[in-house]
Design a protein around this motif. Structure first.
Motif, PDB file in Angstrom:
ATOM      1  N   SER A   1      47.285  52.046   5.754  1.00  0.00           N
ATOM      2  CA  SER A   1      47.693  52.679   7.010  1.00  0.00           C
ATOM      3  C   SER A   1      46.466  53.212   7.738  1.00  0.00           C
ATOM      4  O   SER A   1      45.448  53.524   7.115  1.00  0.00           O
ATOM      5  N   CYS A   2      46.587  53.313   9.059  1.00  0.00           N
ATOM      6  CA  CYS A   2      45.498  53.848   9.873  1.00  0.00           C
ATOM      7  C   CYS A   2      46.066  54.286  11.218  1.00  0.00           C
ATOM      8  O   CYS A   2      47.252  54.068  11.518  1.00  0.00           O
ATOM      9  N   VAL A   3      45.210  54.885  12.047  1.00  0.00           N
ATOM     10  CA  VAL A   3      45.579  55.299  13.400  1.00  0.00           C
ATOM     11  C   VAL A   3      44.592  54.682  14.381  1.00  0.00           C
ATOM     12  O   VAL A   3      43.376  54.860  14.248  1.00  0.00           O
ATOM     13  N   ILE A   4      45.105  53.951  15.368  1.00  0.00           N
ATOM     14  CA  ILE A   4      44.304  53.368  16.444  1.00  0.00           C
ATOM     15  C   ILE A   4      45.014  53.674  17.757  1.00  0.00           C
ATOM     16  O   ILE A   4      46.205  53.371  17.904  1.00  0.00           O
ATOM     17  N   ASN A   5      44.298  54.266  18.700  1.00  0.00           N
ATOM     18  CA  ASN A   5      44.874  54.620  20.004  1.00  0.00           C
ATOM     19  C   ASN A   5      46.141  55.470  19.846  1.00  0.00           C
ATOM     20  O   ASN A   5      47.143  55.263  20.541  1.00  0.00           O
ATOM     21  N   ASN A   6      46.093  56.401  18.900  1.00  0.00           N
ATOM     22  CA  ASN A   6      47.196  57.327  18.637  1.00  0.00           C
ATOM     23  C   ASN A   6      48.486  56.613  18.244  1.00  0.00           C
ATOM     24  O   ASN A   6      49.589  57.100  18.507  1.00  0.00           O
ATOM     25  N   CYS A   7      48.363  55.468  17.589  1.00  0.00           N
ATOM     26  CA  CYS A   7      49.496  54.737  17.033  1.00  0.00           C
ATOM     27  C   CYS A   7      49.234  54.492  15.551  1.00  0.00           C
ATOM     28  O   CYS A   7      48.095  54.258  15.142  1.00  0.00           O
ATOM     29  N   ILE A   8      50.294  54.556  14.751  1.00  0.00           N
ATOM     30  CA  ILE A   8      50.181  54.342  13.308  1.00  0.00           C
ATOM     31  C   ILE A   8      50.377  52.868  12.991  1.00  0.00           C
ATOM     32  O   ILE A   8      51.377  52.264  13.425  1.00  0.00           O
ATOM     33  N   TYR A   9      49.451  52.291  12.236  1.00  0.00           N
ATOM     34  CA  TYR A   9      49.551  50.911  11.771  1.00  0.00           C
ATOM     35  C   TYR A   9      49.701  50.916  10.250  1.00  0.00           C
ATOM     36  O   TYR A   9      48.980  51.637   9.549  1.00  0.00           O
ATOM     37  N   VAL A  10      50.635  50.114   9.746  1.00  0.00           N
ATOM     38  CA  VAL A  10      50.807  49.936   8.307  1.00  0.00           C
ATOM     39  C   VAL A  10      50.850  48.445   8.014  1.00  0.00           C
ATOM     40  O   VAL A  10      51.300  47.638   8.836  1.00  0.00           O
ATOM     41  N   ALA A  11      50.366  48.063   6.821  1.00  0.00           N
ATOM     42  CA  ALA A  11      50.324  46.650   6.452  1.00  0.00           C
ATOM     43  C   ALA A  11      50.332  46.506   4.948  1.00  0.00           C
ATOM     44  O   ALA A  11      49.805  47.360   4.215  1.00  0.00           O
ATOM     45  N   GLY A  12      50.933  45.389   4.478  1.00  0.00           N
ATOM     46  CA  GLY A  12      50.909  45.041   3.069  1.00  0.00           C
ATOM     47  C   GLY A  12      51.695  46.009   2.208  1.00  0.00           C
ATOM     48  O   GLY A  12      52.668  46.619   2.630  1.00  0.00           O
ATOM     49  N   GLY A  13      51.250  46.142   0.958  1.00  0.00           N
ATOM     50  CA  GLY A  13      51.911  47.018   0.014  1.00  0.00           C
ATOM     51  C   GLY A  13      52.881  46.273  -0.872  1.00  0.00           C
ATOM     52  O   GLY A  13      52.893  45.040  -0.951  1.00  0.00           O
ATOM     53  N   GLU A  14      53.716  47.028  -1.549  1.00  0.00           N
ATOM     54  CA  GLU A  14      54.708  46.485  -2.458  1.00  0.00           C
ATOM     55  C   GLU A  14      56.095  46.969  -2.067  1.00  0.00           C
ATOM     56  O   GLU A  14      56.243  47.958  -1.350  1.00  0.00           O
ATOM     57  N   CYS A  15      57.112  46.248  -2.562  1.00  0.00           N
ATOM     58  CA  CYS A  15      58.499  46.627  -2.318  1.00  0.00           C
ATOM     59  C   CYS A  15      59.317  46.238  -3.532  1.00  0.00           C
ATOM     60  O   CYS A  15      59.090  45.177  -4.135  1.00  0.00           O
ATOM     61  N   ASP A  16      60.258  47.085  -3.913  1.00  0.00           N
ATOM     62  CA  ASP A  16      61.129  46.771  -5.046  1.00  0.00           C
ATOM     63  C   ASP A  16      61.969  45.538  -4.732  1.00  0.00           C
ATOM     64  O   ASP A  16      62.487  45.379  -3.625  1.00  0.00           O
ATOM     65  N   GLY A  17      62.081  44.655  -5.679  1.00  0.00           N
ATOM     66  CA  GLY A  17      62.878  43.459  -5.492  1.00  0.00           C
ATOM     67  C   GLY A  17      62.123  42.215  -5.922  1.00  0.00           C
ATOM     68  O   GLY A  17      61.120  42.267  -6.631  1.00  0.00           O
ATOM     69  N   MET A  18      62.582  41.084  -5.447  1.00  0.00           N
ATOM     70  CA  MET A  18      61.977  39.805  -5.835  1.00  0.00           C
ATOM     71  C   MET A  18      60.583  39.644  -5.250  1.00  0.00           C
ATOM     72  O   MET A  18      59.647  39.231  -5.917  1.00  0.00           O
ATOM     73  N   GLN A  19      60.422  39.958  -3.945  1.00  0.00           N
ATOM     74  CA  GLN A  19      59.136  39.795  -3.266  1.00  0.00           C
ATOM     75  C   GLN A  19      58.393  41.135  -3.312  1.00  0.00           C
ATOM     76  O   GLN A  19      58.508  41.961  -2.427  1.00  0.00           O
ATOM     77  N   ARG A  20      57.599  41.325  -4.332  1.00  0.00           N
ATOM     78  CA  ARG A  20      56.958  42.614  -4.534  1.00  0.00           C
ATOM     79  C   ARG A  20      55.781  42.815  -3.584  1.00  0.00           C
ATOM     80  O   ARG A  20      55.613  43.873  -2.997  1.00  0.00           O
ATOM     81  N   CYS A  21      54.917  41.833  -3.444  1.00  0.00           N
ATOM     82  CA  CYS A  21      53.725  41.957  -2.604  1.00  0.00           C
ATOM     83  C   CYS A  21      54.050  41.505  -1.182  1.00  0.00           C
ATOM     84  O   CYS A  21      54.640  40.440  -0.982  1.00  0.00           O
ATOM     85  N   LEU A  22      53.670  42.310  -0.189  1.00  0.00           N
ATOM     86  CA  LEU A  22      54.084  42.075   1.194  1.00  0.00           C
ATOM     87  C   LEU A  22      52.923  41.595   2.076  1.00  0.00           C
ATOM     88  O   LEU A  22      51.770  41.957   1.865  1.00  0.00           O
ATOM     89  N   ARG A  23      53.277  40.795   3.068  1.00  0.00           N
ATOM     90  CA  ARG A  23      52.335  40.361   4.110  1.00  0.00           C
ATOM     91  C   ARG A  23      52.604  41.064   5.432  1.00  0.00           C
ATOM     92  O   ARG A  23      51.751  41.092   6.303  1.00  0.00           O
ATOM     93  N   SER A  24      53.784  41.604   5.591  1.00  0.00           N
ATOM     94  CA  SER A  24      54.217  42.135   6.881  1.00  0.00           C
ATOM     95  C   SER A  24      53.417  43.368   7.283  1.00  0.00           C
ATOM     96  O   SER A  24      52.869  44.086   6.451  1.00  0.00           O
ATOM     97  N   ALA A  25      53.363  43.614   8.595  1.00  0.00           N
ATOM     98  CA  ALA A  25      52.671  44.771   9.169  1.00  0.00           C
ATOM     99  C   ALA A  25      53.468  45.261  10.369  1.00  0.00           C
ATOM    100  O   ALA A  25      54.164  44.483  11.027  1.00  0.00           O
ATOM    101  N   GLU A  26      53.352  46.548  10.660  1.00  0.00           N
ATOM    102  CA  GLU A  26      54.083  47.126  11.785  1.00  0.00           C
ATOM    103  C   GLU A  26      53.310  48.287  12.381  1.00  0.00           C
ATOM    104  O   GLU A  26      52.348  48.787  11.788  1.00  0.00           O
ATOM    105  N   VAL A  27      53.740  48.714  13.570  1.00  0.00           N
ATOM    106  CA  VAL A  27      53.053  49.776  14.297  1.00  0.00           C
ATOM    107  C   VAL A  27      54.082  50.752  14.845  1.00  0.00           C
ATOM    108  O   VAL A  27      55.188  50.360  15.228  1.00  0.00           O
TER     109      VAL A  27
END
Length: 439
Positions: free
Chosen positions: A223-249
């Motif tokens: 996670s980070c902050v650019i232009n006063n917006c929060i960006y998140v990317a990757g990580g893990e999630c419970d379930g079949m697809q543990r490792c993530l590619r998705s990102a959001e702001v």
């Protein structure tokens, strides 16, 4: 009235000539003119009960019943007796931040004043806003506690407890928006699993609030902050697809989360930094291989990172004044700087006073504090480094590297206590996040 005029024209007797007749008392509304227009112009718009005027007006309802609700609401006592509200605000905004909790307890008008944005916007515009270091620590029982350090008075401040839904969460994100709002988002709860939950703490109101949830459940993400917006990317999630590619702001102005372009490969980041307008991440892929990518918010695209930067890139790191800094030893007593021309990391500054490599003395975070680089260690000790003068020697210029917490003196008695507690539980207690909030 005619009788008053006749008495005013009547000649004074010998016993009255030495005295001056006092004008009859009249009730008037308070005058809240722009006394200090250069500092708090327009303040009365934000202070309930104030009225702009050139001079006091006679109150035609001065003798109305005191039980009138409208009269009690409209004509309130001044913020400071004997002063217009504009001038009173000019005085209150100069009170040190450490006393603001007491100011809120004085009366309802002071509480409403300090609960609004106007008061702290004025402090910021006049250069009076103070920065505190906020440290989130996982205790030996696995729960999150947090503390605020006032660098001016070098004391630790008490804070409202973290909401129960985040007291035992692991792998959550932490960022600061607008300089005063600390956001906690995502993470994995031991009972509920991965979460989308988002909450934030306001340093101005000293309270926790809820915020819109993320679009994707995730934990151990970047996670980070650019232009006063929060960006998140990757990580893990419970379930079949543990490792993530998705990102959001997250855009606080729209109060909404939106997906951005996915990363080229799934990743669990463990180092992230914003440098030269881009977001750099380094972590482990789905096969536990080391990966790195950079995100450009202007083009909404991901790209590879050069090997020279990744090779010597260690956590924690920070970008300040256009340069990228990282630690060169575990206790943070040596710093390195990244040279983009040669794509290499060079020695930058050495404190010449090394603390050790134990878990309690390990540097957990680098944050900017009052224009200097701040090093926070697991034992709650804090050092400030002036990175603007790298050519000067620390031995002859001790102010370049100063310890503002953890020294053995009376002013940091609480700091020493925290250091002792952290040292005894060094294997089970460590800092999770560290941020700087302004108010």
């Amino acid at each position: 009235m005619a009788e008053v005029e006749r008495s005013a024209r009547r000649p004074l007797s010998d016993g009255q000539r030495g005295f001056r007749i006092q004008a009859p008392m009249v009730d008037s509304v308070s005058c809240y003119c722009r006394v200090d227009a250069g500092t708090v112009a327009g303040a009365t718009k934000f202070v309930p009960g104030s009225k702009m005027c050139i001079q006091p007006d006679i109150n035609p309802n001065a003798h109305r019943s005191k039980n009138s609700r409208r009269e009690r609401t409209r004509y309130q006592p001044p913020l400071l007796p004997g002063l217009p509200d504009d001038l009173a605000i000019a005085c209150l905004i100069r009170v040190p931040r450490v006393e603001h909790t007491k100011l809120r307890l004085v009366c309802k008008r002071w509480y409403r004043l300090l609960a609004g944005n106007f008061f702290y916007c004025q402090r910021k515009s006049l250069g009076m806003a103070e920065e505190w270091v906020y440290v989130m620590k996982r205790d030996r029982d696995g729960k999150i506690s947090w503390h605020a350090f006032d660098p001016t008075y070098q004391i630790w401040q008490s804070l409202p407890p973290i909401p129960a839904e985040y007291s035992e969460v692991v792998g959550f994100g932490c960022c600061v928006l607008s300089g005063c709002h600390l956001y906690l988002f995502g993470g994995r709860d031991p009972r509920r699993g991965s979460m989308r939950r988002v909450i934030f703490y306001s340093a101005r109101t000293n309270k926790w609030h809820s915020a819109p949830y993320m679009l994707r459940k995730r934990h151990f993400f970047g996670s980070c902050v650019i232009n006063n917006c929060i960006y998140v990317a990757g990580g893990e999630c419970d379930g079949m697809q543990r490792c993530l590619r998705s990102a959001e702001v997250y855009d606080p102005n729209r109060s909404r989360w939106n997906f951005i372009t996915d990363m080229s490969a799934a990743m669990v980041p463990f180092i992230t930094v914003v440098y030269d307008g881009k977001w750099f991440l380094k972590g482990l892929g789905s096969q536990r291989e080391v990966m790195s990518e950079a995100y450009d918010p202007e083009t909404n695209s991901w790209s590879q990172v050069n090997e020279g930067m990744v090779a010597g890139w260690r956590n924690p790191c920070i970008s300040m004044n256009g340069k990228l800094y990282a630690l060169d030893c575990r206790d943070g007593c040596k710093l390195r700087v990244y040279d983009e021309a040669t794509e290499s990391w060079n020695k930058f500054i050495d404190s010449k006073l090394h603390l050790g490599s134990s878990r309690a003395l390990e540097a957990a975070a680098l944050v900017p504090l009052n224009g200097k680089l701040c090093i926070i260690r697991n034992n709650m000790s804090i050092s400030l480094v002036d990175v603007s003068s790298p050519d000067k020697q620390v031995e002859t210029n001790p102010h370049l590297w100063e310890n503002i917490a953890g020294k053995g003196n009376f002013r940091t008695l609480v700091t020493n206590l925290w250091s002792t507690i952290a040292g005894r539980s060094s294997m089970k207690s460590h800092i999770v996040h560290c941020q700087v909030l302004q108010a």
